[in-house]
Write a protein that holds these residues in place. Structure first.
Motif, mmCIF file in Angstrom:
data_model
loop_
_atom_site.group_PDB
_atom_site.id
_atom_site.type_symbol
_atom_site.label_atom_id
_atom_site.label_comp_id
_atom_site.label_asym_id
_atom_site.label_seq_id
_atom_site.Cartn_x
_atom_site.Cartn_y
_atom_site.Cartn_z
ATOM 1 N N GLY A 1 27.341 -36.267 10.834
ATOM 2 C CA GLY A 1 26.983 -37.546 9.805
ATOM 3 C C GLY A 1 25.202 -37.622 9.737
ATOM 4 N N ALA A 2 24.609 -36.430 10.224
ATOM 5 C CA ALA A 2 23.779 -36.346 10.934
ATOM 6 C C ALA A 2 22.538 -35.633 9.657
ATOM 7 C CB ALA A 2 22.914 -35.719 11.666
ATOM 8 N N THR A 3 21.522 -35.332 9.174
ATOM 9 C CA THR A 3 20.585 -34.487 9.074
ATOM 10 C C THR A 3 20.214 -32.579 9.802
ATOM 11 O OG1 THR A 3 19.561 -36.508 7.626
ATOM 12 C CG2 THR A 3 18.314 -33.908 7.557
ATOM 13 N N VAL B 1 16.225 -36.345 17.295
ATOM 14 C CA VAL B 1 17.056 -35.536 17.871
ATOM 15 C C VAL B 1 18.128 -35.001 18.564
ATOM 16 C CG1 VAL B 1 16.320 -33.078 18.482
ATOM 17 C CG2 VAL B 1 14.802 -33.962 17.434
ATOM 18 N N ARG B 2 19.120 -34.834 17.919
ATOM 19 C CA ARG B 2 20.432 -34.802 18.527
ATOM 20 C C ARG B 2 20.784 -33.554 19.487
ATOM 21 N NH1 ARG B 2 24.887 -38.384 14.884
ATOM 22 N NH2 ARG B 2 22.443 -40.184 14.276
ATOM 23 N N ARG B 3 20.854 -32.593 18.775
ATOM 24 C CA ARG B 3 21.317 -31.342 18.776
ATOM 25 C C ARG B 3 19.715 -29.787 17.975
ATOM 26 N NH1 ARG B 3 24.660 -28.211 15.303
ATOM 27 N NH2 ARG B 3 25.770 -26.729 16.242
ATOM 28 N N ILE B 4 19.334 -29.301 18.825
ATOM 29 C CA ILE B 4 18.264 -28.281 18.736
ATOM 30 C C ILE B 4 19.214 -26.736 18.624
ATOM 31 C CG2 ILE B 4 16.849 -26.738 19.121
ATOM 32 C CD1 ILE B 4 15.174 -29.458 20.597
ATOM 33 N N VAL B 5 18.987 -26.188 17.810
ATOM 34 C CA VAL B 5 19.631 -24.526 17.788
ATOM 35 C C VAL B 5 19.411 -23.479 17.450
ATOM 36 C CG1 VAL B 5 21.695 -23.404 15.867
ATOM 37 C CG2 VAL B 5 21.732 -25.844 16.297
ATOM 38 N N ARG C 1 26.480 -27.126 9.884
ATOM 39 C CA ARG C 1 27.722 -27.377 10.387
ATOM 40 C C ARG C 1 27.733 -28.306 11.193
ATOM 41 N NH1 ARG C 1 30.991 -27.568 14.325
ATOM 42 N NH2 ARG C 1 29.725 -25.628 15.829
ATOM 43 N N GLY C 2 27.255 -28.372 12.015
ATOM 44 C CA GLY C 2 26.684 -29.105 13.488
ATOM 45 C C GLY C 2 26.042 -30.606 12.715
ATOM 46 N N ALA C 3 25.516 -31.250 11.660
ATOM 47 C CA ALA C 3 24.651 -31.566 11.485
ATOM 48 C C ALA C 3 26.129 -32.499 10.378
ATOM 49 C CB ALA C 3 23.375 -31.135 10.381
ATOM 50 N N ARG C 4 26.430 -32.096 9.458
ATOM 51 C CA ARG C 4 27.864 -32.820 8.675
ATOM 52 C C ARG C 4 28.693 -33.425 9.535
ATOM 53 N NH1 ARG C 4 24.091 -30.750 7.108
ATOM 54 N NH2 ARG C 4 24.104 -29.122 4.583
ATOM 55 N N ALA C 5 28.772 -32.447 10.700
ATOM 56 C CA ALA C 5 30.407 -32.825 11.215
ATOM 57 C C ALA C 5 30.456 -34.619 12.265
ATOM 58 C CB ALA C 5 30.899 -32.020 12.643
#
Length: 233
Positions: free
Chosen positions: A24-26, A94-98, A18-22
């Motif tokens: 524009g990331a992979t 890396v922009r965000r780690i879940v 969900r976060g990646a789609r928002a």
């Protein structure tokens, strides 16, 4: 490590996607091969719910755009938390780690969520913690699923997985007793580390090529014929 890719893992990957789609990331998921227990305790009882290829397929099905598989060995296990994060960052920007709330990493699990957040503040990525998914008043975990399978409770294991438990194997020659009786069977050779349910007779589906067939499976040592090696047929 996503062993089994159960409902809890699926929720985490859904949030990652969900976060990646928002943004524009992979959405990139990471796992290990072999699993840590296989590398560090090769004589341990079978416990794997999936192999690397299955995990990659299931992670993509859950929403990951790509899956990176890190080879886990003693050298990887010796990485400190910062070195571990460097390996993750080496897979791409890396922009965000879940992660889950009990996420630990690095040598002797010295790193935790706060370690990750501190590094993110320095290196420019955020950390999102996804709450565990519960079923029947308890958190879904790979350990809980393993215990259900060992008890032969494949129905509850399937509920936690979000699908029936499945194994993949190679068809091998058996003793051909079934063929002599007019009921030929399929014998499967499975990796030693793969966890199988409690011995018994199970209703199942077999997938071969493009076909899917209803079947009955016998798992055990065949006491009628003197016991011996545990067989799935």
């Amino acid at each position: 490590m996503f062993d089994g890719v159960h409902r809890g893992h699926q929720a985490l990957i859904a949030e990652l996607a969900r976060g990646a789609r928002a943004a524009g990331a992979t959405a990139l998921a990471a796992t290990f091969d072999p699993l840590p227990i296989q590398a560090l305790a090769p004589g341990a009882p079978p416990s794997a719910l999936s192999d690397a290829a299955e995990r990659a397929m299931l992670l993509r099905r859950a929403g990951a755009d790509a899956v990176v598989v890190f080879r886990f060995d003693e050298r990887f296990a010796a990485l400190g938390p910062d070195e571990f994060i460097d390996r993750i960052r080496g897979a791409g920007e890396v922009r965000r780690i879940v992660v889950g709330p009990d996420f630990h990493f690095g040598h002797r699990q010295e790193g935790d969520v706060e370690t990750l957040r501190a590094r993110g503040a320095r290196d420019g990525f955020t950390v999102e913690v996804v709450r565990p998914v519960e079923r029947g008043g308890a958190v879904i975990s790979s350990t809980r699923i393993r215990n259900l399978l060992r008890a032969g409770d494949v129905a509850d294991a399937a509920d936690l997985l979000g699908r029936p438990y499945a194994v993949r194997g190679t068809v091998v020659h058996g003793s051909k007793r079934g063929r002599a009786l007019g009921f030929p069977t399929i014998n499967l050779a499975l990796p030693r580390e793969r966890l199988l349910p409690r011995d018994g007779i199970y209703a199942m589906w077999i997938e071969m090529g493009e076909g899917r067939f209803a079947a009955a499976a016998s798992l055990g040592v065949r006491p009628t014929f003197g016991g011996g090696e545990r067989v799935l047929e």
